[in-house]
Design a protein around this motif. Structure first.
Motif, PDB file in Angstrom:
ATOM      1  N   ASN A  90       7.822   0.243  15.935  1.00  0.00           N
ATOM      2  CA  ASN A  90       6.867   0.907  14.789  1.00  0.00           C
ATOM      3  C   ASN A  90       5.895  -0.345  14.219  1.00  0.00           C
ATOM      4  OD1 ASN A  90       5.975   1.997  12.390  1.00  0.00           O
ATOM      5  ND2 ASN A  90       7.958   2.497  11.809  1.00  0.00           N
ATOM      6  N   LEU A  91       4.622  -0.052  14.444  1.00  0.00           N
ATOM      7  CA  LEU A  91       3.514  -1.195  14.234  1.00  0.00           C
ATOM      8  C   LEU A  91       2.627  -0.287  12.818  1.00  0.00           C
ATOM      9  CD1 LEU A  91       2.329  -1.784  17.765  1.00  0.00           C
ATOM     10  CD2 LEU A  91       3.720  -3.290  15.986  1.00  0.00           C
ATOM     11  N   GLN A  92       3.052   0.680  12.204  1.00  0.00           N
ATOM     12  CA  GLN A  92       2.206   1.230  11.140  1.00  0.00           C
ATOM     13  C   GLN A  92       2.093   0.202  10.022  1.00  0.00           C
ATOM     14  OE1 GLN A  92       4.295   4.754  10.024  1.00  0.00           O
ATOM     15  NE2 GLN A  92       5.457   3.619   8.053  1.00  0.00           N
ATOM     16  N   ASN A  93       2.705  -0.895   9.798  1.00  0.00           N
ATOM     17  CA  ASN A  93       2.775  -1.719   8.932  1.00  0.00           C
ATOM     18  C   ASN A  93       2.152  -2.956   9.227  1.00  0.00           C
ATOM     19  OD1 ASN A  93       3.089   0.068   6.798  1.00  0.00           O
ATOM     20  ND2 ASN A  93       5.286  -0.314   6.703  1.00  0.00           N
ATOM     21  N   PHE A 138      -3.984  -6.538   3.401  1.00  0.00           N
ATOM     22  CA  PHE A 138      -3.285  -5.094   3.992  1.00  0.00           C
ATOM     23  C   PHE A 138      -1.797  -5.317   3.890  1.00  0.00           C
ATOM     24  CE2 PHE A 138      -0.842  -3.174   7.327  1.00  0.00           C
ATOM     25  CZ  PHE A 138      -1.431  -1.822   7.388  1.00  0.00           C
ATOM     26  N   LEU A 139      -1.220  -6.625   4.044  1.00  0.00           N
ATOM     27  CA  LEU A 139       0.174  -6.656   3.782  1.00  0.00           C
ATOM     28  C   LEU A 139       0.510  -6.551   2.118  1.00  0.00           C
ATOM     29  CD1 LEU A 139       0.918  -9.622   6.107  1.00  0.00           C
ATOM     30  CD2 LEU A 139       1.849  -7.129   6.490  1.00  0.00           C
ATOM     31  N   ALA A 140      -0.257  -6.946   1.246  1.00  0.00           N
ATOM     32  CA  ALA A 140      -0.364  -6.656  -0.070  1.00  0.00           C
ATOM     33  C   ALA A 140      -0.534  -5.308  -0.664  1.00  0.00           C
ATOM     34  CB  ALA A 140      -1.373  -7.729  -0.850  1.00  0.00           C
ATOM     35  N   ARG A 141      -1.148  -4.636   0.227  1.00  0.00           N
ATOM     36  CA  ARG A 141      -1.352  -3.093  -0.318  1.00  0.00           C
ATOM     37  C   ARG A 141       0.043  -2.224   0.233  1.00  0.00           C
ATOM     38  NH1 ARG A 141      -6.387  -3.316   2.222  1.00  0.00           N
ATOM     39  NH2 ARG A 141      -5.786  -2.238   3.846  1.00  0.00           N
ATOM     40  N   GLY A 145       2.697  -0.623  -1.858  1.00  0.00           N
ATOM     41  CA  GLY A 145       2.991   0.809  -1.863  1.00  0.00           C
ATOM     42  C   GLY A 145       4.386   0.792  -1.735  1.00  0.00           C
ATOM     43  N   GLU A 146       4.937   0.105  -1.282  1.00  0.00           N
ATOM     44  CA  GLU A 146       6.574   0.047  -1.223  1.00  0.00           C
ATOM     45  C   GLU A 146       7.057   0.011  -2.466  1.00  0.00           C
ATOM     46  OE1 GLU A 146       7.818  -3.168   1.433  1.00  0.00           O
ATOM     47  OE2 GLU A 146       7.161  -1.926   3.363  1.00  0.00           O
ATOM     48  N   GLU A 147       6.449  -0.940  -3.434  1.00  0.00           N
ATOM     49  CA  GLU A 147       7.106  -1.069  -4.749  1.00  0.00           C
ATOM     50  C   GLU A 147       6.796   0.216  -5.700  1.00  0.00           C
ATOM     51  OE1 GLU A 147       5.184  -4.615  -6.021  1.00  0.00           O
ATOM     52  OE2 GLU A 147       6.358  -5.789  -4.926  1.00  0.00           O
TER      53      GLU A 147
END
Length: 149
Positions: A90-93, A138-141, A145-147
């Motif tokens: 799964n590479l979506q993130n 990207f990783l910060a977004r 989003g997870e938070e």
């Protein structure tokens, strides 16, 4: 610390830096289906070496600035190989930065992006610094989003 296998041919160099969690690939000369198969095969080995934990890789930088030409048959190879990796992990993130220098390189890379899934996690940039900045943002977004879930 685990020592990850590198890829080293005249047409492509690849390494995974476990300290920053970035996969680096640089292409040289003509980009052919054989080169693409070598890269995706190597990535499969890295995924296996990591026990399938692709989260060890925070992002990928593919550097096309030294590519002199693109073999048209490579389009099919990229599409097929990319689909196989998508099935495997799964590479979506997982952000992917594609470094180009010329308009020709940019046009081919855009075409490759359209043939592979999840365009929103991929960005064309013009330097490795720009690539690392895109990955960081990207990783910060993703984290934000997870938070908020």
């Amino acid at each position: 610390m685990v020592e990850y296998k590198t890829l080293d041919t005249p047409q492509v160099k690849g390494r995974f830096d476990p300290e920053d969690g970035i996969l680096y690939v640089s292409y040289h000369g003509v980009l052919t289906p054989d080169v693409t198969r070598a890269v995706y095969g190597w990535m499969g080995e890295l995924i296996a070496q990591a026990g399938g934990d692709i989260s060890l890789a925070r992002g990928s930088v593919y550097d096309f600035r030294d590519v002199t030409d693109f073999d048209a048959h490579n389009l099919t190879s990229v599409q097929r190989q990319s689909a196989q990796v998508q099935d495997q992990a799964n590479l979506q993130n997982h952000p992917v930065a594609l470094v180009v220098d010329t308009m020709k390189q940019e046009q081919f890379v855009k075409l490759f992006m359209k043939l592979t899934a999840q365009e929103d996690r991929k960005r064309i940039v013009h330097s490795v610094e720009g690539a690392l900045q895109f990955i960081k943002l990207f990783l910060a977004r993703v984290k934000q989003g997870e938070e908020t879930r």
